[in-house]
Every structure is written in structure tokens, then in C-alpha cells.
Scaffold this active site. Structure first.
Site, short mmCIF file in Angstrom:
data_model
loop_
_atom_site.label_atom_id
_atom_site.label_comp_id
_atom_site.label_asym_id
_atom_site.label_seq_id
_atom_site.Cartn_x
_atom_site.Cartn_y
_atom_site.Cartn_z
CG ASP A 109 70.02 13.92 16.52
OD1 ASP A 109 70.37 12.76 16.31
OD2 ASP A 109 68.94 14.38 16.12
CG ASP A 305 70.12 8.55 15.65
OD1 ASP A 305 70.78 9.60 15.65
OD2 ASP A 305 68.92 8.51 15.95
#
Length: 641
Positions: A109, A305
Site C-alpha cells: 500500500d 495509490d
């Protein structure tokens, strides 16, 4: 069902930091949603090295030579990525923590900073892929003691962290230090690092199959920042996500040599805590959307992202994008989406071969403020319809009230993305991510370098990789109709016979299959205990497995991620096999129909009373299907701080 895995959130509390570094308030990007359009959640995958017929021409051989030469000079952490973005909603990698090392599957992440795993003492943690971290079993673990720069649990005298995310899930626990190992592919030796040991998790963090989060964002607790501060890697990392129907991929912590045709965008760390790019225009089929460039510059700007599944555009940009795409489609039919809870934009008639999508859907270009252009293939903005064969849906949606443009993992499938933090830029290069490691000739398990002076050794590293898969399966030329595997168990044959039904249920649960899919083929005595042959059939009325699902199952088996409790003992996968649909016998393809036919014939032969008794017995035992899914509320991709 949820709209995908969304991980763009806001930290609401300060987190603890090291004694030797200054305090910081950081934003985390970690809202997590389950993938949409699925009847069940799939387990974690091993790396897949599947290639399409023309994939070899995509890779730049000179770039690979440069990368190999750089790796010889500057060791970095080379790691495989697992799972499939749209099947699982995320990609994971493997980290080993402690001495001896304890294995964890962590979601990569770029929008989160702290890396955390469930702690053995956790009072509210879900049932994840691997056992919880046991600090007392690691000879090198040290709690991070309270200091003026951290949030402190006075009772435990230990630094703590807390995260709350956009979809209302949360994670909290204590901070500790231990040896972190990066696997057999990595040239980087094990390093001591700070990580979170969870005591509580809620929401989708609680229900996900992955163990935790690997924070790659900006911040002193980020695993990247910690390695950079120790001067063991340069200030850069790269991610490469596999393509449609393939999954897997690669990750490098440290510098790589960029190919000459890599496209870069400036990334301003002062603009946003997230990795942003300067998107100026979007072109569809060579035509720019009639938009003011400022539309992509709202709030955090355009954020990239890795933890978000899909892409989200501000309202004005989305309306123009949708209209431009639809104006370029000819010969396709607009159909309803796979989930009635969402008004998806889907089309049928493009065929099931993802490599031919460019014949039906236009190229989309992202133009950056420096004038460089990065082209998106249809697989970068479409996802497969889960109910209609040969149908596809737009994977770009309208964002909520927040004007930030959010580009999730779908945008960078089969794209090497270089996060060059040292030079404040992010690079994009189209390639075949799923075969990158193979082309680098490091798909085996090379020996790890010796442990540096002052560091603690680890006693074991990552398991060997799954065997390679024939390219005919990868390309979709041959459909997988049956999976078979032989398992050697240390449990005695005489004892196992009475446990075989229960064991099949355990295997089905561990592989997240219906128990009706797992069938015993044979059970024989073995010098080590027992040898069992199993067959796994496609679910429901399906005649074949999707490539990603079949590889999912095989990878779980080969990497020994089936957890067998007592009394079964240890097991080994002796061999496995994928049988093409055309090679399955008539009995294998129609066994359910034959069984049902026999049952129907038996019922017809019963007396009227017998028929009534059976009907009444079945009626009293009606149950809800075990793979039923309750629709979830749609979540906004971005929330206001």
C-alpha cells in the site's frame, strides 16, 4: 457487494515514532473494500509467471541488462507480488518477521506508512492467512518503549499506533522492533525495523484474508523510509502489477535503472502526503477531453495509490470521459452490470480474448504537465463482467464530493511504476509484469547474502516458488477443467480413514472452495503415513476454472498455505496436475448429472409415502447457500479530513 478494494483514508490520531527521529503526523491511505461481483473471496496467490504469446517483444532486453548490472552493484529487495487485483481487490507480498522468521502476507500500500501484523495478544483480530505474530517466540523482538516522541500506553510502557480509514475500518496496537526478511529473491539482507503489532482491528481489516499492511508511503515509519535511513537502499522503489486474467507481479525496494522510454511525471511531496502526479489532460482515441486542466488539480491533485482497485475522476472529468468512450464504441451492446446495486457501464460483444480488446475499445492517454504522455490499454480502464462472457465494464468511476483524482491499481496493470522519491518523480513503462522475474533469470531461490555485522541472522527464508505453468493455460488457448494433486500425510493410514471426510472439509475451507468441489480419488498407505489423491472440480455449473482461480489453488498448495491442525500432522504436496477441459472424461464432466439422475430414478421407484417423506425431510432442512453474499453499502472513494 462492495465496489472494489478502496484504500484512500485519513489518519485521525498521531502514531508513535522512534527515539532517534522527530515526531510526525502522517496521512494513511487504507480504506479497504472487498472486490465486487464475486460470490466468495479467494485466498492469497503465489507469484504467477504466465505469459501471453507476444509478451516477449514487450520487454526491453537492454533495460533488463541494465537492471541486472545495477543489481550487481547495489543490492536491493526484489520481491514477488501475489494475488489478482480484481479477484482479491489487492496485491500482497511476503515478509518474514523475527528470529526464527514468522511469515506474513501483507497488502502493498503506497498510501499507508506503518507496516503492521496481528499480534498473538490481539483480542479482536480476524482469521487471516497466517498465524499471528508471537513476540515471545522471536529472540530478536524488542518493544518500542515510551518516549516523548510517541503516543504511549502508560500501562504497558510501550509506544502505540492507531489508524482509522475512510470505510470506517481501523487498526490499533503497539510498536516493536525486530528483524524483517524479504525472501529468497532479495539481495538485501534482513534488517531491523519498527512495525505495528495489532491488538484490535475492525471492518474490512478484520475480514480480509491478508494478514496486514506493508506501508510504502512517505513517513518515518514507512518500511521504505526506514531502509533509506539505514542507507541500505536508495530512496526509490518500484511496483509492477500483472495484467488481466493473470495477476502476480514484482516489487523492488531500492533503485533500478529506468528504460530509455519510461514516461515520468513530477511528484511533489509538499503538495500531498500521498504519491501524486501532475495530470494535465486525458485523451480518448487521440482526442483531448474538453476540460480545464485545473479539474485534475483539486485538493490532493492526482493521487496514485496501489491499494485502490479502480480509478475515480471528479464529476466533470468523469462525464466527459464516459461520453468519449461510448462515442468510440461500435458494434458493442450496452448491458447491465454484474451487480444490481451499481449502475455500471458495461458492454458485450468484444469476445473473451483480453489481448484483442484494442480492436473494440479506444486507447486512452494521460498527458502530464511536462508534455510526456502515457498510454493506457483497454485492460487499464476495463474489468471483466463476471456474469456475461465476453463483456467488459468501465473501471473508472465518478468520485465523491472530494475533487481529488484517484488512480488505483487498474490503471497500472502490466506497467512498471517507479517511485523515484529521491528525484521527486514517478515513472511509467508498459511491460509484462508477470514474466518480469523470469526474464531477469531470478525466478529460482538464490542463497541470501551473509548477515551484516551487528544484525541478527534469520534461520529460514521464503519457500521455493510454484512450478511454471504452461503458456497455453496463460493465453487461454486451453481451458482448465480439473485440478488434481497428491498429498503425503504423516498421519497413519488406519487413523486417517475415519477422518477423511473431515479432512476434505478442512481442505475446502483452507482453499475457500465449496466442499462439493473437493473429491477424494484414492487413499493408500505410504511409508511416511498416507498418500491421498484429490480432485478439485469447478464450482457450481461451471465447466472450467478461470486461469487466475486455478493458479490460485495450485499456488496455495505448492507453497504449503493449507493449515492442517491436529491430528493430521505434517503434509507434502507430492505432485499436481492441470487437466484441460477437453481431456476430462465423460464421467468427470457429468458426474453431478449422473448422480442426480440416479437419485431421481430412485425417488421415482419409491412409494407415494416415500416420496412425501423425502420431500418433507428436504423441506425441513432447506438452508441458505454458503457462498451467498450480502450486498454492502457503496463507499465514497475520498472523504474530507
Amino acid at each position: 457487494m462492495a465496489r472494489g478494494r478502496l484504500r484512500f483514508g485519513v489518519i485521525v490520531l498521531l502514531f508513535a515514532i522512534l527515539r532517534f527521529i522527530s515526531s510526525e503526523v502522517s496521512s494513511d491511505n487504507a480504506a479497504i473494500l472487498r472486490p465486487r461481483g464475486l460470490g466468495h473471496r479467494l485466498p492469497i496467490l503465489l507469484p504467477l509467471f504466465l505469459t501471453s504469446p507476444d509478451s516477449s517483444r514487450i520487454l526491453n532486453d537492454s533495460f533488463l541488462r541494465h537492471l541486472q548490472e545495477l543489481n550487481r552493484r547495489n543490492p536491493n529487495a526484489r520481491m514477488s507480488l501475489y494475488d489478482d487485483l480484481l479477484s482479491n481487490g489487492y496485491y500482497t507480498t511476503r515478509l518474514w518477521i523475527g528470529t526464527p522468521p514468522q511469515e506474513f502476507a501483507l497488502i502493498v500500500d503506497t498510501g499507508s506508512t506503518v507496516t503492521y501484523v496481528p499480534c498473538e495478544t490481539c483480542e479482536q483480530c480476524g482469521n487471516h492467512q497466517n498465524p499471528r505474530f508471537q513476540p515471545e517466540h522471536s529472540s530478536t523482538y524488542q518493544p518500542l518503549k515510551c518516549n516523548p516522541d510517541c503516543t504511549c500506553d502508560a500501562k504497558e510502557a510501550q509506544c502505540t499506533y492507531e489508524r482509522q480509514y475512510a470505510e470506517m475500518s481501523s487498526s490499533s496496537g503497539v510498536l516493536g522492533q525486530d528483524i524483517i526478511s524479504f525472501g529468497n529473491q532479495s539481495e538485501l539482507t534482513p534488517q531491523r525495523a519498527v512495525f505495528g503489532c495489532e491488538n484490535t482491528e475492525t471492518g474490512d481489516l478484520y475480514t480480509q484474508h491478508a494478514d496486514g499492511i506493508m506501508g510504502l508511503g512517505r513517513g518515518v515509519l514507512s518500511i521504505v523510509d526506514q531502509l533509506v535511513d539505514k542507507e541500505v537502499i536508495s530512496d526509490s522503489f518500484s511496483l509492477c502489477y500483472g495484467g488481466m486474467d493473470v495477476g502476480g507481479g514484482a516489487m523492488v525496494l531500492g533503485e533500478i535503472s529506468p528504460p530509455s522510454d519510461m514516461v515520468f511525471s513530477y511528484s511533489d511531496p509538499n503538495r500531498s502526503p500521498y504519491y501524486n502526479i501532475e495530470l494535465k489532460e486525458i485523451h480518448v482515441a487521440g482526442k483531448p477531453l474538453p476540460l480545464d486542466p485545473k479539474v485534475f488539480d483539486g485538493k490532493h491533485g492526482t493521487v496514485l495509490d496501489s491499494g485502490t482497485t479502480y480509478a475515480y475522476l471528479p464529476a466533470a472529468a468523469f462525464v466527459e470521459f464516459r461520453s468519449a468512450i461510448m462515442n468510440e464504441l461500435h458494434g458493442l451492446q450496452r448491458i447491465s452490470g454484474p451487480d444490481p446495486n451499481y449502475n455500471d457501464i458495461c458492454f458485450s460483444g468484444a469476445g473473451s480474448d483480453a489481448s484483442q480488446l484494442s480492436k473494440y475499445f479506444p486507447v486512452v492517454d494521460m498527458v502530464f504537465s511536462n508534455g510526456q504522455r502515457f498510454s493506457l490499454s483497454p485492460e487499464n480502464y476495463l474489468f471483466k463482467h463476471t456474469r456475461v462472457r465476453g463483456a467488459y465494464c468501465l473501471g473508472i468511476f465518478q468520485s465523491g464530493k472530494d475533487p481529488t483524482t484517484l488512480l488505483g491499481g487498474i490503471i497500472v496493470r502490466n506497467t512498471l511504476v517507479m517511485y523515484d522519491r529521491e528525484h521527486l518523480k514517478i515513472g511509467f513503462w508498459k511491460t509484462n509484469c508477470s514474466e518480469l522475474w523470469e526474464r531477469l533469470h531470478i525466478s529460482g531461490s538464490p542463497a541470501m547474502p551473509s548477515t551484516p555485522i551487528g544484525e541478527d541472522p534469520t534461520t529460514s527464508m521464503a519457500p521455493a516458488m510454484a512450478p511454471s505453468v504452461p503458456s497455453t493455460y496463460a493465453s487461454g488457448e486451453v481451458q482448465i477443467g480439473l485440478i488434481t494433486f497428491d498429498m503425503s500425510l504423516s498421519m497413519k493410514y488406519s487413523d486417517l480413514k475415519a477422518q477423511i471426510t473431515k479432512l476434505s472439509g478442512v481442505i475446502a475451507q483452507e482453499l475457500e472452495l465449496n466442499i462439493s468441489q473437493v473429491h477424494l480419488v484414492s487413499l493408500t498407505p505410504d511409508r511416511n503415513g498416507s498418500l491421498i489423491s484429490w480432485a478439485i472440480f469447478p464450482s457450481g455449473s461451471a465447466n472450467y476454472f478461470s486461469n487466475s482461480n486455478a493458479m490460485h489453488i495450485i499456488s496455495q498448495l505448492v507453497d504449503h498455505h493449507i493449515q492442517l491442525s491436529e491430528p493430521y500432522g505434517n503434509y507434502q504436496i507430492v505432485k499436481w496436475n492441470l487437466q484441460p477441459l477437453v481431456n476430462r472424461t465423460w464421467w468427470q464432466q457429468h458426474y453431478l448429472a449422473v448422480i442426480m439422475g440416479v437419485i431421481a430414478a430412485s425417488i421415482i421407484g419409491f412409494s407415494a409415502y416415500g416420496v412425501f417423506f423425502i420431500w418433507r425431510w428436504r423441506r425441513q432442512r432447506m438452508y441458505k447457500p454458503i457462498d451467498a453474499v450480502v450486498a454492502e453499502q457503496e463507499l465514497q472513494p475520498i472523504v474530507n479530513e
